[in-house]
Design an enzyme around this catalytic site. Structure first.
Site, PDB file in Angstrom:
ATOM      1  N   LYS A  20     -10.001 -11.827 -17.811  1.00 23.16           N
ATOM      2  CA  LYS A  20     -10.333 -12.360 -19.130  1.00 23.16           C
ATOM      3  C   LYS A  20      -9.790 -13.771 -19.355  1.00 23.16           C
ATOM      4  CE  LYS A  20     -11.945 -10.371 -22.264  1.00 23.16           C
ATOM      5  NZ  LYS A  20     -13.315 -10.260 -22.806  1.00 23.16           N
ATOM      6  N   ASP A  62     -17.253 -13.014 -22.934  1.00 23.89           N
ATOM      7  CA  ASP A  62     -17.782 -12.764 -21.590  1.00 23.89           C
ATOM      8  C   ASP A  62     -19.286 -13.019 -21.524  1.00 23.89           C
ATOM      9  OD1 ASP A  62     -15.188 -11.903 -21.087  1.00 23.89           O
ATOM     10  OD2 ASP A  62     -15.693  -9.811 -21.526  1.00 23.89           O
ATOM     11  N   GLU A  74       4.589 -11.061  -6.279  1.00 20.49           N
ATOM     12  CA  GLU A  74       3.469 -11.240  -7.209  1.00 20.49           C
ATOM     13  C   GLU A  74       3.754 -10.690  -8.598  1.00 20.49           C
ATOM     14  OE1 GLU A  74       2.527  -7.308  -5.033  1.00 20.49           O
ATOM     15  OE2 GLU A  74       3.627  -9.179  -4.697  1.00 20.49           O
ATOM     16  N   GLY A  80       0.829  -1.197   0.000  1.00 18.98           N
ATOM     17  CA  GLY A  80       0.000   0.000   0.000  1.00 18.98           C
ATOM     18  C   GLY A  80       0.861   1.243   0.000  1.00 18.98           C
ATOM     19  N   CYS A 125       5.361  -5.967   1.676  1.00 13.98           N
ATOM     20  CA  CYS A 125       5.694  -4.541   1.701  1.00 13.98           C
ATOM     21  C   CYS A 125       4.976  -3.838   2.867  1.00 13.98           C
ATOM     22  CB  CYS A 125       5.369  -3.903   0.347  1.00 13.98           C
ATOM     23  SG  CYS A 125       6.254  -2.356   0.051  1.00 13.98           S
ATOM     24  N   TYR A 126       3.916  -3.083   2.621  1.00 13.52           N
ATOM     25  CA  TYR A 126       3.175  -2.449   3.711  1.00 13.52           C
ATOM     26  C   TYR A 126       2.657  -3.499   4.679  1.00 13.52           C
ATOM     27  CZ  TYR A 126      -0.221   0.531   6.117  1.00 13.52           C
ATOM     28  OH  TYR A 126      -0.939   1.217   7.076  1.00 13.52           O
ATOM     29  N   HIS A 166       8.090  -7.583  -3.840  1.00 10.49           N
ATOM     30  CA  HIS A 166       6.780  -7.974  -4.386  1.00 10.49           C
ATOM     31  C   HIS A 166       6.912  -9.284  -5.164  1.00 10.49           C
ATOM     32  CE1 HIS A 166       4.436  -4.354  -3.388  1.00 10.49           C
ATOM     33  NE2 HIS A 166       5.610  -3.747  -3.471  1.00 10.49           N
TER      34      HIS A 166
END
Length: 515
Positions: free
Chosen positions: A371, A229, A172, A56, A83-84, A170
């Site tokens: 997607k 979709d 991710e 964050g 992180c945060y 990070h």
């Protein structure tokens, strides 16, 4: 509803929160993004098996900075702070986080000391992505350092007695070379999650959820555009409630060349769905007359869609529900997420453009999917590849690909130019290498020479990007011969165009669409 492993991603406002959830799901573990204000009672109710605290933009000591219910850390549930999230763990343990200098931004190398399950099968020296100003000054009670960065900053910690871990980098993001392994270690070696989140599970749960929401007698109309979709949503509804679901295709006059006939032909026959077509082209064009602001265009189109669906519902035994193919990126870009701070990038017609007084209860079964996940669900449902591989097309259609006012003349010009572009991509066998490709009409006159005459006509921009989920995208390096042929055909075959350009902007800083 969920009977499988659930990982809660608590959102503290990170730009990467959705990416964390994606990385977990890619390993077939169900993840759910939840607000950082979530109480320990909610954690228990949801039977959460692991928790990830996102990053964050705040400092943990700043006034009004988002905090964590401390009781969550006493539950014995495995926790990973990023992180945060790491800083919160330190602050709650009596340690200290400070802003000592410039921080770390971009690539960094970390050294792990070995032995931690978080770094099993990870090289002792590995490259990671850093993005922080604050850093750990002192650990506090119960924690030990398990990795440091090349700048001698604490890069990872673990609790000596509890299954609680924290990383300064990070894992991710794709830039962290072994991030996938680190997340996998947390999920399977620390939290003992089960890899049981699959497209098949999603389908079965969605069908049951739809049945519960609609009840035994409720009727639904599904907005069908012809894209993957809405096709997935229409098939899910048909599987859940059969003939009580009717697909409604609204021709708003903003479609690509021959698109209406394709939807009513190949899609209706290929999917075996009950599709009703309603022509509202003139109604939409009248509402857009003189309108140039892109946000106003989207809201007008959103309201007119709802009014058209309401009229269609009256013709279908007063359907009480409207099902639509809203995706997670639509919600995020429209600023519609209640999970954390979100800036409105553009209002999607099916989210920020919906009128407050609409008569329907919404059914949005793929609202939390990206997607690529929708395509996996589509394959599970047995949808044909020509539907699954179709490039995304915005609900407002060509209205957001004509800058400024929408006129019949501009629509005809853009339809022909776009058709030539897509046709040329197929000819060169490039279509399937691209996530989305389209033409944009820029009604700015440019001077040109055609034959012996001076021309003063419109500009066409071509756009083609690669992406996984539409949240980020890179421009596609198109073969020069293809661009040359495409530009030549457009200038020669489309009356009203004398110049063609190719957009090489990635997202960010741009968006995929121009409006």
């Amino acid at each position: 509803m969920h009977t499988h492993s659930t990982v809660a991603v608590l959102d503290f406002g990170s730009q990467y929160t959705q990416l964390i959830a994606r990385r977990i799901r890619e390993q077939n573990v169900y993840s759910e993004i939840l607000p950082h204000t979530l109480s320990v009672d909610e954690i228990r109710r949801k039977k959460v098996e692991a928790i990830i605290l996102s990053g964050g933009p705040s400092s943990v000591y700043a006034e009004g900075s988002p905090q964590l219910d401390e009781k969550i850390l006493e539950e014995g549930i495995p926790v990973l702070g990023i992180c945060y999230g790491l800083h919160l763990l330190i602050a709650h343990s009596g340690g200290m986080v400070q802003h000592k200098g410039q921080g770390e931004y971009g690539f960094s190398t970390i050294q792990s000391n070995g032995g931690s399950p978080l770094f099993q099968e990870v090289k002792n020296s590995t490259r990671v992505w850093m993005s922080h100003g604050d850093e750990i000054d002192s650990l506090g009670e119960g924690y030990e350092i398990i990795a440091r960065s090349s700048n001698d900053i604490v890069a990872a910690i673990q609790h000596r007695e509890k299954p609680i871990y924290g990383v300064q980098f990070h894992p991710e993001v794709a830039h962290t070379s072994e991030g996938k392994t680190i997340i996998s270690n947390f999920l399977f070696k620390v939290a003992n999650c089960s890899a049981d989140w699959t497209a098949a599970n999603f389908v079965s749960e969605s069908v049951e959820t739809i049945r519960q929401q609609v009840g035994e007698k409720g009727r639904v109309i599904t907005g069908l555009s012809g894209g993957v979709d809405s096709s997935v949503v229409g098939t899910l509804l048909h599987r859940a409630i059969g003939e009580r679901s009717t697909c409604v295709f609204i021709d708003h006059g903003l479609l690509r060349k021959d698109e209406a006939s394709q939807v009513m032909g190949s899609l209706k026959d290929g999917l075996g769905l009950n599709i009703q077509k309603h022509d509202y082209a003139q109604n939409f064009l009248d509402g857009l007359k003189g309108v140039t602001d892109p946000e106003r265009k989207r809201k007008i189109i959103g309201e007119k869609f709802i009014r058209a669906f309401e009229k269609a519902a009256g013709e279908n035994e007063s359907a009480e529900f409207l099902a639509q193919g809203t995706l997670y990126p639509d919600v995020i870009e429209s600023g519609g997420s209640a999970l954390g701070p979100a800036v409105t990038i553009k209002s999607h017609h099916n989210v920020g453009g919906l009128p407050e007084d609409m008569e329907f209860e919404l059914i949005e079964p793929i609202r939390d999917l990206f997607k690529d996940e929708v395509r996996k669900v589509g394959r599970e449902l047995g949808l044909p590849e020509f539907v699954l591989q179709r490039h995304p097309f915005p609900g407002p259609g060509l209205a957001v690909r004509i800058l400024g006012e929408i006129t019949p003349e501009y629509l005809n010009i853009l339809r022909e130019a776009d058709h030539i572009f897509i046709e040329t991509l197929h000819k060169y066998k490039e279509y399937d290498n691209i996530w989305q490709a389209f033409a944009v009409l820029i009604p700015t006159k440019t001077v040109g020479v055609m034959g012996d005459s001076r021309t003063y006509e419109n500009l066409i921009a071509l756009r083609a990007v690669t992406s996984v989920d539409g949240m980020t995208a890179d421009w596609y390096e198109m073969p020069p011969d293809l661009l040359n042929e495409c530009a030549t055909r457009i200038v020669n075959e489309v009356r009203g165009v004398n110049r063609v350009v190719y957009d090489i902007t990635s997202k960010p800083p741009g968006t995929i669409e121009w409006e």
